[in-house]
Design a protein around this motif. Sequence first.
Motif, mmCIF file in Angstrom:
data_model
loop_
_atom_site.group_PDB
_atom_site.id
_atom_site.type_symbol
_atom_site.label_atom_id
_atom_site.label_comp_id
_atom_site.label_asym_id
_atom_site.label_seq_id
_atom_site.Cartn_x
_atom_site.Cartn_y
_atom_site.Cartn_z
ATOM 1 N N UNK A 174 0.844 -1.197 0.000
ATOM 2 C CA UNK A 174 0.000 0.000 0.000
ATOM 3 C C UNK A 174 0.878 1.245 0.000
ATOM 4 N N UNK A 175 1.530 1.528 1.111
ATOM 5 C CA UNK A 175 2.465 2.656 1.147
ATOM 6 C C UNK A 175 3.912 2.192 1.223
ATOM 7 N N UNK A 176 4.120 0.900 1.016
ATOM 8 C CA UNK A 176 5.475 0.343 0.913
ATOM 9 C C UNK A 176 5.573 -0.395 -0.414
ATOM 10 N N UNK A 177 6.415 0.084 -1.343
ATOM 11 C CA UNK A 177 6.522 -0.574 -2.656
ATOM 12 C C UNK A 177 6.910 -2.036 -2.517
ATOM 13 N N UNK A 178 6.267 -2.872 -3.323
ATOM 14 C CA UNK A 178 6.552 -4.309 -3.271
ATOM 15 C C UNK A 178 8.011 -4.576 -3.606
ATOM 16 N N UNK A 179 8.590 -3.755 -4.490
ATOM 17 C CA UNK A 179 9.978 -3.943 -4.871
ATOM 18 C C UNK A 179 10.970 -3.641 -3.761
ATOM 19 N N UNK A 180 10.506 -3.014 -2.669
ATOM 20 C CA UNK A 180 11.398 -2.681 -1.565
ATOM 21 C C UNK A 180 11.097 -3.487 -0.305
ATOM 22 N N UNK A 181 10.339 -4.578 -0.464
ATOM 23 C CA UNK A 181 10.014 -5.409 0.697
ATOM 24 C C UNK A 181 11.259 -6.021 1.316
#
Length: 494
Positions: free
Chosen positions: A125-132
Amino acid sequence: MIPVPVVVCVVGGWCVLYLTDTLIKSSRSLKNRYETWLSASGVTLSPFHIRWQTGLFNRLFARCARLHPQLLHLWFGAGMVFGVVSMFGSVALLTRTLLQTLSRMSSDTPEGSHEQVLQVVVPGVNLPVGQLAYFFFAILISGVVHEFGHGVAALREQVRLNGFGMFIFVIYPGAFVDLFTTHLNLISPVQQLRIFCAGVWHNFVLGVAALCFLFLLPVFLFPFYYSGVGALVTEVMEDSPASGPRGLFVGDLVWGLEDCAVRGVADWHSCIVQLAHNPQTGYCIPASSLQLTWAAGRAFKRLDGTVECCSNNSLTDICFSYSGNHGSKQFSCLPARRTMEDAPTCHTNADCRAAPSSALCVTPSLENQTRLVRVHHPPEKDMLFLGYPSHLRFSVSLSDFVPRLGFLRLDLPVVMETFCKYLVSLSGALAVVNAVPCFALDGQWMLTSFLDATLTSLLPERSRRELLGFFILLAGSALLAANVALGLWMVTAR
């Protein structure tokens, strides 16, 4: 709203894991061996929670607790002072955050009008999936360092350490230390306070160390990377305005946007903001190359009042406006690249006096908020971007660092920089949240020890101190819960 695929993957993964555990335990042939293996390895599994505990690191904790006793005494003493201050400071910070959230909800304030220090983070949501990966590694390291502080402080105060472990709750990783409760209850409140404050103290130190490393990153990378010569393109989104045969490519070095010089990523972002808020840049063009198209009936007004004079749907021609000899507004359809290539910029005809005698200042006639921008990335020809400047910002990933050697990765400095930023924010957030006087957090035990250490003479009866602590913990828990609930609602209701 939380993306449905994320929810499905998380819930489905836990259901498969728990179902597999249940099926193995129901098997007569596998149950005993499986439970024996779980017990020997220290693994515990329950719905949406998996935990692992071991005593392998007890010697390491004990060795660290014996290093420089006087220095450790000062270290954890400073941690105790920081923990007490942060306990009160976290309450003030959460109160301020709650008031900001309520203000935004009541006045419909735009999201970007002010930044909150603490925000609820929801992956997808407010955290990009690419930066998990950055997020999970940073929060795991922050948790390990936090518990390492508790373990070393406890051993130094002669409290036995049973073991160290890690866990995953839903999707969030963490760590813990198992202390011998009987020893913990026998030491003085000040000793207890040093142990309970060690976690938030170590998180604070970790955040400061990551912040210092972030600021000194150019110095550390200087032998391998240089900076200050432009913004290096490390990634271009597919099908974005910056992609294509005449767009930007990985490895390009951006030097400027129109007349705005770009020496790094910060300049790139500031130039985009500047171009978005300033009027469209014009270009000095010889009057002989202008062909009046308004009189030919090819021009028409858009709904926003701007004029379009290229009616042939050309992908290379753009309508330009300019002031004629009598100050009247005139329009001409011109090939964009040929017109803008090496042309001096301007805003009025007076700016073109240094150009050839018959030059006029022509400005692209575009829709409101749309801009035509030249992106300089020599030795390639300028990229022409037509659209909203904010789209250009999110279409390209850039780095301040240019590798000195060809085998060095372009994105390594970006990876290090991003990870440090996550480590600073998450370690700091863990310190703040754990310091809140709230049930089940470090703040609960910090508050109890603090009241026992300071109010014993005023409130000799332990039951009264416990009652006072209960009401404080109740208020702190309500404050934290309100922040989490409202923050989660604000994030998911976008």
